[in-house]
Design a protein around this motif. Structure first.
Motif, short mmCIF file in Angstrom:
data_model
loop_
_atom_site.label_atom_id
_atom_site.label_comp_id
_atom_site.label_asym_id
_atom_site.label_seq_id
_atom_site.Cartn_x
_atom_site.Cartn_y
_atom_site.Cartn_z
N GLY A 328 41.54 41.98 49.73
CA GLY A 328 42.31 40.97 49.00
C GLY A 328 43.58 41.58 48.44
O GLY A 328 43.54 42.62 47.76
N GLU A 330 45.47 40.84 46.04
CA GLU A 330 45.62 40.89 44.59
C GLU A 330 44.62 41.83 43.92
O GLU A 330 44.64 41.97 42.69
CB GLU A 330 45.45 39.47 44.00
N ARG A 331 43.78 42.45 44.71
CA ARG A 331 42.74 43.29 44.11
C ARG A 331 43.17 44.76 44.06
O ARG A 331 43.98 45.21 44.87
CB ARG A 331 41.44 43.16 44.91
N GLU A 332 42.57 45.50 43.12
CA GLU A 332 42.82 46.93 42.97
C GLU A 332 41.52 47.69 43.23
O GLU A 332 40.47 47.35 42.68
CB GLU A 332 43.31 47.26 41.56
N ARG A 393 34.00 43.46 48.98
CA ARG A 393 34.38 42.11 48.58
C ARG A 393 33.27 41.44 47.77
O ARG A 393 33.52 40.74 46.79
CB ARG A 393 34.71 41.26 49.82
N TYR A 396 33.29 42.84 44.24
CA TYR A 396 34.33 42.20 43.42
C TYR A 396 33.84 40.84 42.94
O TYR A 396 33.99 40.48 41.76
CB TYR A 396 35.61 42.02 44.24
N ASP A 397 33.23 40.07 43.83
CA ASP A 397 32.76 38.74 43.46
C ASP A 397 31.61 38.82 42.46
O ASP A 397 31.53 38.02 41.51
CB ASP A 397 32.30 37.98 44.71
N THR A 401 35.69 40.30 39.09
CA THR A 401 36.82 41.12 38.68
C THR A 401 37.74 41.36 39.88
O THR A 401 37.32 41.17 41.03
CB THR A 401 36.34 42.48 38.13
N ASP A 402 38.97 41.76 39.60
CA ASP A 402 39.89 42.17 40.66
C ASP A 402 40.15 43.67 40.61
O ASP A 402 41.03 44.16 41.32
CB ASP A 402 41.22 41.41 40.52
N ARG A 403 39.39 44.39 39.75
CA ARG A 403 39.56 45.84 39.63
C ARG A 403 38.19 46.50 39.68
O ARG A 403 37.28 46.11 38.95
CB ARG A 403 40.26 46.23 38.32
N ALA A 424 44.82 45.54 49.80
CA ALA A 424 44.58 45.71 48.37
C ALA A 424 45.38 46.90 47.85
O ALA A 424 45.79 47.77 48.61
CB ALA A 424 43.09 45.91 48.11
#
Length: 524
Positions: A328, A330-332, A393, A396-397, A401-403, A424
């Motif tokens: 993704g 936008e993810r880190e 992935r 993250y779900d 979170t995106d980090r 990412a």
């Protein structure tokens, strides 16, 4: 006490055979020699002349032998029959070649065989085991092979194709379960006598194996399982041997003496003809008294470790099922890279306490790493590696979170390259630690390169190689020239640690200083 009759199949180097026979019989053991009839008559005459006055030596009826042929089994049976008749006091029959030498003393070997009443022979299910890695399997048995694959290649494959085209297959004898394994075995006298009786009464089984391909890997292995109770069979060879990636036997040289003595085997092959000093030392060893052996048995893992250096593959193309499966944009993904897992775990524990970023430890290295139930994708290490991006992935779900912070071993360059190419935002923090000799010794033992009984001098010679290997892993990461690759070095002051961590986590300097304010961060 055990008395061994060695079954020697050989075809060259008469001087080495003479020395081998003299060495093995000097302590009261016996030897039955089959010298390939393809070899020169003068060479055989020289062997017979040199050993004619030795009562512990006998000679088998010679036949011409070829690789993969029944002739090798027939030559072995000839040598066994000669030994049974000539040496009534022999308790064990040990199969060797001209390239085999003892790596323990006779005293040790006799005591080893006396400890357990069993036969030592690799004997694995032919169809269920993975003993045959590549190539023909069923075809070895259900088709008849009358020609030598190496010297009569066109006839060999022409006959195979003709049988295949005409459907001329055959059945395996109904009461026989075919087994497979190494041809280097050690069998008790009772077992040998049972085999010889079986050969005389079951001509159908002999005819079947006589036209199989490479029967020296199946004939004795099958018969022993058929004749001997399972609890009296140790499915292993007592001869230490290694193979290269190309399936060729590894040769041992003069500097392998200490390595060979520390293996849990009685003999080793192949000893190089050029290794004259190794051959001399091993020849003297067999007659030695009160010799002590520190058996650490790390030879296979050590060979694999050393030969893999310098041919480390890098995977540049994404796996076909992951071509479009980005984590993704936008993810880190924040990766802590550290060889000392306990150091990385201490740091991520502090990050977890001082920030709201979920931290997962060595999920791609440690089976016991705690992970949520993600439908089974996290259940095995092979699944985690195979579906790495899908797994990330889902994490993250799960954490909403995106980090994410994860820990990774420096050896996982393929993972680093894979995640580093993702859309990412990936940042890496490599923690460079000091490696003491005690730590390196522990690492060698944990990774199977050494054992608790490895002699100190052997371990001392190994440590520089282990240290260089760890440095090489770090160099490979640096050579990959990852974007956003930061380093936190143990030798740097705490202020530098905080600065590297602040850039890695994108947190204020004050938060980073509080995270690294841990006196025991690098303690072993």
């Amino acid at each position: 006490m055990a008395k061994i009759a060695f079954i020697l199949l050989c075809h060259k180097d008469p001087d080495a055979i003479i020395k081998q026979a003299q060495s093995l019989t000097a302590v009261g053991d016996y030897i039955s020699i089959h010298f390939d009839a393809r070899a020169g008559a003068q060479d055989f005459a020289r062997i017979k002349t040199a050993l004619k006055d030795n009562p512990n030596v006998t000679f088998a009826r010679r036949i011409k032998c070829g690789w993969g042929e029944w002739s090798l089994v027939r030559a072995t049976l000839n040598a066994v029959e000669a030994a049974v008749d000539a040496f009534p006091r022999a308790t064990h029959f040990y199969m060797v070649s001209g390239d085999c030498l003892a790596i323990k003393s006779a005293e040790y070997a006799h005591a080893f065989l006396d400890r357990r009443e069993c036969d030592y022979i690799e004997s694995f299910d032919y169809f269920q085991s993975d003993w045959i890695k590549t190539g023909w399997k069923e075809e070895r048995l259900i088709y008849r092979h009358w020609f030598n694959e190496r010297t009569q290649k066109r006839r060999f494959y022409a006959m195979f194709e003709a049988q295949k085209r005409l459907g001329l297959t055959r059945k395996i004898p109904d009461d026989i379960e075919v087994m497979i394994g190494s041809q280097w075995w050690c069998l008790r006298r009772r077992t040998i006598e049972w085999i010889l009786d079986f050969v005389k009464t079951r001509r159908d089984v002999v005819r079947f194996f006589a036209s199989t391909w490479i029967p020296d890997e199946t004939f004795f292995q099958t018969l022993v399982r058929h004749l001997v109770p399972e609890q009296e069979i140790e499915s292993r060879t007592l001869t230490f041997l290694l193979f290269t990636d190309y399936g060729m036997p590894v040769n041992f040289y003069n500097d392998h003496y200490d390595l060979l003595l520390s293996q849990d085997y009685l003999f080793a092959r192949k000893i190089s003809p050029e290794a004259t000093e190794l051959r001399r030392r091993l020849g003297v060893l067999y007659a030695a008294e009160t010799a002590r052996f520190q058996v650490s048995n790390e030879g296979r893992s050590l060979y694999r470790f050393l030969t893999e250096r310098g041919r480390t593959g890098r995977r540049f193309a994404p796996r076909f099922w992951e071509t479009e499966s980005s984590l993704g944009r936008e993810r880190e993904l924040l990766i802590v890279i550290c060889k000392k897992w306990h150091v990385a775990k201490r740091l991520t524990d502090r990050i977890r306490q001082m920030t709201n970023i979920p931290c997962i430890e060595y999920l791609f290295n440690e089976d016991s790493c705690p992970l949520p139930d993600l439908g089974g994708i996290q259940s095995t290490m092979s699944k985690r590696h195979r579906h790495r991006r899908a797994l990330m992935r889902m994490l993250y779900d799960y954490y909403e979170t995106d980090r994410l912070v994860i820990c990774m071993d420096p050896a996982n360059l393929d993972l680093l390259e894979d995640f580093g190419r993702d859309r990412a935002q990936t940042r890496m923090l490599e923690i460079e630690c000091h490696f003491s000799d005690d730590y390196l010794a522990g690492h060698a033992m944990r990774s199977g390169l050494a054992g608790e009984r490895t002699p100190p001098e052997t371990l001392a010679r190994l440590l520089p190689t282990v240290r260089n290997d760890l440095l090489h892993e770090s160099d490979r990461i640096r050579d990959a020239k990852f974007d956003n690759h930061l380093r936190l070095r143990e030798i740097d002051p705490r202020e530098a640690h905080a600065q590297a961590l602040a850039g890695f986590l994108s947190v204020p300097a004050s938060v980073a200083q509080e995270i690294v304010a841990l006196d025991q961060l690098f303690a072993d």
